[in-house]
Scaffold this active site. Structure first.
Site, short mmCIF file in Angstrom:
data_model
loop_
_atom_site.label_atom_id
_atom_site.label_comp_id
_atom_site.label_asym_id
_atom_site.label_seq_id
_atom_site.Cartn_x
_atom_site.Cartn_y
_atom_site.Cartn_z
N ARG A 81 0.69 -1.09 -0.16
CA ARG A 81 0.32 -0.21 0.18
C ARG A 81 0.42 1.70 -0.16
NH1 ARG A 81 -5.32 0.24 -1.37
NH2 ARG A 81 -5.66 -1.19 -0.48
N GLN A 106 -7.97 -8.48 -8.54
CA GLN A 106 -8.50 -6.95 -8.60
C GLN A 106 -6.23 -7.02 -9.31
OE1 GLN A 106 -10.84 -4.54 -7.24
NE2 GLN A 106 -8.44 -3.46 -6.43
N ARG A 111 2.37 -7.34 -9.05
CA ARG A 111 1.87 -6.31 -8.01
C ARG A 111 2.57 -7.47 -6.99
NH1 ARG A 111 -3.12 -3.96 -5.38
NH2 ARG A 111 -4.47 -5.51 -5.30
N HIS A 189 0.79 2.39 -10.23
CA HIS A 189 -0.04 3.33 -9.48
C HIS A 189 0.40 4.07 -8.24
CE1 HIS A 189 -3.42 3.11 -6.46
NE2 HIS A 189 -3.72 1.96 -7.12
N ASP A 234 -12.18 9.28 -7.29
CA ASP A 234 -11.22 8.13 -8.43
C ASP A 234 -11.93 8.76 -9.91
OD1 ASP A 234 -10.66 5.58 -9.59
OD2 ASP A 234 -12.33 3.96 -7.72
N GLU A 294 -1.45 7.83 -11.16
CA GLU A 294 -1.41 6.78 -11.99
C GLU A 294 -1.55 6.77 -13.41
OE1 GLU A 294 -4.02 4.21 -9.89
OE2 GLU A 294 -4.66 5.51 -8.43
#
EC number: 5.1.3.15
Length: 320
Positions: A81, A106, A111, A189, A234, A294
């Site tokens: 995170r 997702q 990652r 990200h 978002d 991003e």
């Protein structure tokens, strides 16, 4: 798509007579990371798990530019995170059915896979400034059995992270190494660190159409010259004509995010309730000190035939 003739240029390093960057592999197992430090003090840290950049310091090493959660998992147990996680081969929740990525979690597997450190490159650029390039690789053979079963396609990823005095360049090269065509999405990200989100404005998106995921994925056009963060944001901005999106804080330019061969950008901040709801987001008020800008290719799908290559990335310039 064919191998690009005009690739992102490396942000290169010093002459043979000058001091070179120090590059070390620190730790072992899932927690191991590559740490590079320039003679002038700037540094970058890349966790081999996910090839996630977890720290980037400019200004002689005094200024941290990336936000990292205090509860970020750095032991390989889950995606990190904060920092710069690599999203591939699907962005967000995968299509429910009927698509090659439908069985993936997702944001895909890049990652949450362990990457291989391929080595460093140093040279001298036209400005005679220090820099170092770190290369990381992820291949079909390096995937977990679960990921390989969910996405049984042959590929190769090379991720290049180039640290210079006032910038960080991150570029991904995707190659189709199998007999079958495949399609994918890709995103960096990036969590940028700011002092006060209420004083942040994001520019360079005027007139761009975006999907607002907070408003039931409805489509809108950016009508203001800058984006201010006053609640959960978002948004997926697609087909951006200019290559630079900038972060301004309290009227002063803080970051320029320059895209290369990528036309989409996600702007994200969880705000109060969503930040509290995420178990690995800390402190709860950390949303005040970060904004995600991003870059990626997430509107539709990038398609690669056998042997073809896609390359895209960003250069983030620290302006303080």
């Amino acid at each position: 798509m064919v191998d690009r003739a005009n690739r992102p240029s490396a942000l290169n390093a010093p002459s043979a007579a000058a001091p070179e960057a120090q590059v070390d592999i620190v730790g072992s197992g899932p927690s191991s990371k590559v740490v590079a430090t320039l003679p002038s003090g700037e540094s970058v840290e890349v966790l081999l798990y996910g090839a996630t950049v977890t720290s980037w310091k400019s200004n002689g090493g005094k200024t941290e530019n990336l936000w990292l959660s205090e509860k970020a998992a750095l032991d390989g147990s889950k995606a990190v995170r904060g920092g710069i996680p690599v999203v591939f081969p699907v962005f967000g929740p995968p299509p429910k059915s009927g698509h090659p990525t439908s069985s993936l979690p997702q944001h895909g597997f890049a990652r949450t896979s362990r990457w291989e450190f391929l080595g460093k490159t140093t040279s001298e650029d036209t400005l005679d400034s220090n820099s170092v390039k770190l290369d990381f690789g992820l291949y079909t053979t390096g995937l977990s059995d679960e990921a390989r079963k969910a996405w049984p396609l042959d590929f190769g990823l090379v991720y290049s992270v180039t640290l210079a005095k006032d910038s960080l360049q991150t570029v991904v090269n995707v190659r189709n190494e199998g007999e079958k065509n495949f399609e994918f999405q890709f995103l960096l990200h990036t969590y940028l660190k700011v002092k006060d989100i209420s004083k942040v404005a994001i520019t360079g998106l005027l007139g761009v159409t975006y999907i607002d995921k907070v408003l039931n994925a409805t489509e809108h056009s950016q009508s203001d010259a800058s984006v201010s963060i006053t609640g959960e944001v978002d948004r997926v901005y697609a087909g951006i004509p200019q290559n630079t999106t900038s972060v301004v804080e309290d009227g002063t330019p803080r970051f320029d995010v320059v895209r290369d061969n990528l036309q989409d950008t996600v702007v994200w901040n969880p705000w109060i309730e969503k930040a509290k709801a995420m178990g690995d987001f800390a402190p709860d008020e950390g949303y005040k000190n970060m904004v995600c800008v991003e870059v990626g290719a997430v509107k539709g799908w990038q398609k690669l035939e056998k042997g073809e290559v896609f390359e895209g990335g960003q250069t983030i310039k620290s302006l303080v």
